[in-house]
Design a protein around this motif. Sequence first.
Motif, PDB file in Angstrom:
ATOM      1  N   SER A   5       0.814  -1.921   0.163  1.00 56.19           N
ATOM      2  CA  SER A   5       0.083  -0.271   0.178  1.00 56.19           C
ATOM      3  C   SER A   5       0.684   1.138   0.107  1.00 56.19           C
ATOM      4  N   ASN A   6       2.328   0.732   0.765  1.00 52.71           N
ATOM      5  CA  ASN A   6       2.886   2.417   0.960  1.00 52.71           C
ATOM      6  C   ASN A   6       3.301   2.755  -1.166  1.00 52.71           C
ATOM      7  N   ILE A   7       4.056   1.562  -1.677  1.00 50.13           N
ATOM      8  CA  ILE A   7       4.444   1.498  -2.866  1.00 50.13           C
ATOM      9  C   ILE A   7       2.930   1.705  -3.866  1.00 50.13           C
ATOM     10  N   PHE A   8       1.811   1.847  -3.738  1.00 47.60           N
ATOM     11  CA  PHE A   8       0.646   1.978  -4.613  1.00 47.60           C
ATOM     12  C   PHE A   8       0.614   3.442  -4.068  1.00 47.60           C
ATOM     13  N   GLY A   9       0.260   4.038  -2.836  1.00 42.62           N
ATOM     14  CA  GLY A   9       0.439   5.602  -2.787  1.00 42.62           C
ATOM     15  C   GLY A   9       1.707   6.229  -3.436  1.00 42.62           C
ATOM     16  N   LYS A  10       2.894   5.503  -3.278  1.00 43.72           N
ATOM     17  CA  LYS A  10       3.684   6.632  -3.231  1.00 43.72           C
ATOM     18  C   LYS A  10       3.790   6.423  -5.573  1.00 43.72           C
ATOM     19  N   ILE A  11       3.378   5.896  -6.229  1.00 45.64           N
ATOM     20  CA  ILE A  11       3.511   5.950  -6.946  1.00 45.64           C
ATOM     21  C   ILE A  11       1.517   6.527  -8.079  1.00 45.64           C
ATOM     22  N   ALA A  27       8.484  12.579  -2.663  1.00 46.21           N
ATOM     23  CA  ALA A  27       8.141  11.818  -3.324  1.00 46.21           C
ATOM     24  C   ALA A  27       6.707  11.602  -4.298  1.00 46.21           C
ATOM     25  N   ALA A  28       5.606  11.289  -3.361  1.00 51.01           N
ATOM     26  CA  ALA A  28       4.392  11.503  -3.176  1.00 51.01           C
ATOM     27  C   ALA A  28       3.599  13.260  -4.021  1.00 51.01           C
ATOM     28  N   THR A  29       4.244  14.053  -3.344  1.00 45.58           N
ATOM     29  CA  THR A  29       3.649  14.852  -3.788  1.00 45.58           C
ATOM     30  C   THR A  29       4.525  15.488  -5.370  1.00 45.58           C
ATOM     31  N   ALA A  30       5.653  15.523  -4.518  1.00 45.10           N
ATOM     32  CA  ALA A  30       6.052  15.256  -6.354  1.00 45.10           C
ATOM     33  C   ALA A  30       6.301  14.871  -7.629  1.00 45.10           C
ATOM     34  N   ALA A  55     -12.181   6.989 -16.610  1.00 44.53           N
ATOM     35  CA  ALA A  55     -11.187   5.050 -16.427  1.00 44.53           C
ATOM     36  C   ALA A  55     -10.020   6.018 -17.223  1.00 44.53           C
ATOM     37  N   ALA A  56      -9.554   6.587 -18.073  1.00 44.57           N
ATOM     38  CA  ALA A  56      -8.636   6.836 -19.061  1.00 44.57           C
ATOM     39  C   ALA A  56      -7.881   8.157 -18.187  1.00 44.57           C
ATOM     40  N   ILE A  57      -8.647   8.924 -17.185  1.00 42.97           N
ATOM     41  CA  ILE A  57      -7.971   9.913 -16.735  1.00 42.97           C
ATOM     42  C   ILE A  57      -7.315   8.905 -15.064  1.00 42.97           C
ATOM     43  N   SER A  58      -8.278   8.486 -14.666  1.00 41.41           N
ATOM     44  CA  SER A  58      -7.788   8.106 -14.020  1.00 41.41           C
ATOM     45  C   SER A  58      -6.280   6.955 -13.872  1.00 41.41           C
ATOM     46  N   GLU A  59      -6.466   6.095 -15.269  1.00 43.24           N
ATOM     47  CA  GLU A  59      -4.651   5.368 -14.892  1.00 43.24           C
ATOM     48  C   GLU A  59      -4.223   6.311 -14.680  1.00 43.24           C
ATOM     49  N   THR A  60      -2.959   5.776 -13.655  1.00 38.94           N
ATOM     50  CA  THR A  60      -1.452   6.503 -13.992  1.00 38.94           C
ATOM     51  C   THR A  60      -0.514   5.752 -14.538  1.00 38.94           C
ATOM     52  N   ASP A  61       0.301   6.305 -15.470  1.00 33.74           N
ATOM     53  CA  ASP A  61       1.352   6.210 -16.075  1.00 33.74           C
ATOM     54  C   ASP A  61       2.386   5.931 -15.165  1.00 33.74           C
ATOM     55  N   VAL A  62       2.396   4.884 -14.566  1.00 32.99           N
ATOM     56  CA  VAL A  62       3.484   4.258 -13.971  1.00 32.99           C
ATOM     57  C   VAL A  62       4.856   4.128 -14.488  1.00 32.99           C
ATOM     58  N   GLU A  63       4.883   3.778 -15.809  1.00 36.82           N
ATOM     59  CA  GLU A  63       6.535   4.028 -16.206  1.00 36.82           C
ATOM     60  C   GLU A  63       7.214   6.395 -16.008  1.00 36.82           C
ATOM     61  N   ALA A  64       5.905   6.555 -16.444  1.00 35.69           N
ATOM     62  CA  ALA A  64       6.292   8.084 -16.265  1.00 35.69           C
ATOM     63  C   ALA A  64       6.903   8.574 -15.221  1.00 35.69           C
ATOM     64  N   VAL A  65       6.115   8.427 -14.172  1.00 38.38           N
ATOM     65  CA  VAL A  65       5.950   9.111 -13.048  1.00 38.38           C
ATOM     66  C   VAL A  65       7.013   8.455 -12.129  1.00 38.38           C
TER      67      VAL A  65
END
Length: 143
Positions: A5-11, A27-30, A55-65
């Motif tokens: 959950s910590n990983i999820f929160g930060k990414i 890190a989470a804020t940035a 759905a498209a807006i809520s998806e986070t680009d993990v690689e970009a983050v």
Amino acid sequence: MGILSNIFGKILHKDSPTATGSATGPAATASASAAAPSTAPAAPARAAGAPSASAAISETDVEAVLNGMAAKQTQKLNWQTSIVDLMKLLDIDSSLQSRKELAKELNYSGDMNDSASMNIWLHKQVMKQLAANGGKVPASLLD
């Protein structure tokens, strides 16, 4: 709060579905400001069967983050293949004990004393969990 959950929160900027609490820190804020626009554009009409705008807006680009976070580091971290480097990038304890705790959270059934095999499995599972919980993860990181 568990490690996953910590990983999820930060990414992904949210907790895992089964955890409580929230991620905080620079890190989470940035990464939050870099990953998501502050306002959503108006959604055009969609065709039947097309994914909704929300759905498209809520998806986070993990690689970009993660690439954005890595660009701010002085140390070269290979987060794409190393669970240790991924955890370091996220400013999460990457000790063997911490990785064993993450393995327990993810129901690892292998030998926890074989850290190399466990680490490979952990990285793949974390990427799969990110993808299953709103992260856009490249296929190359899911194999």
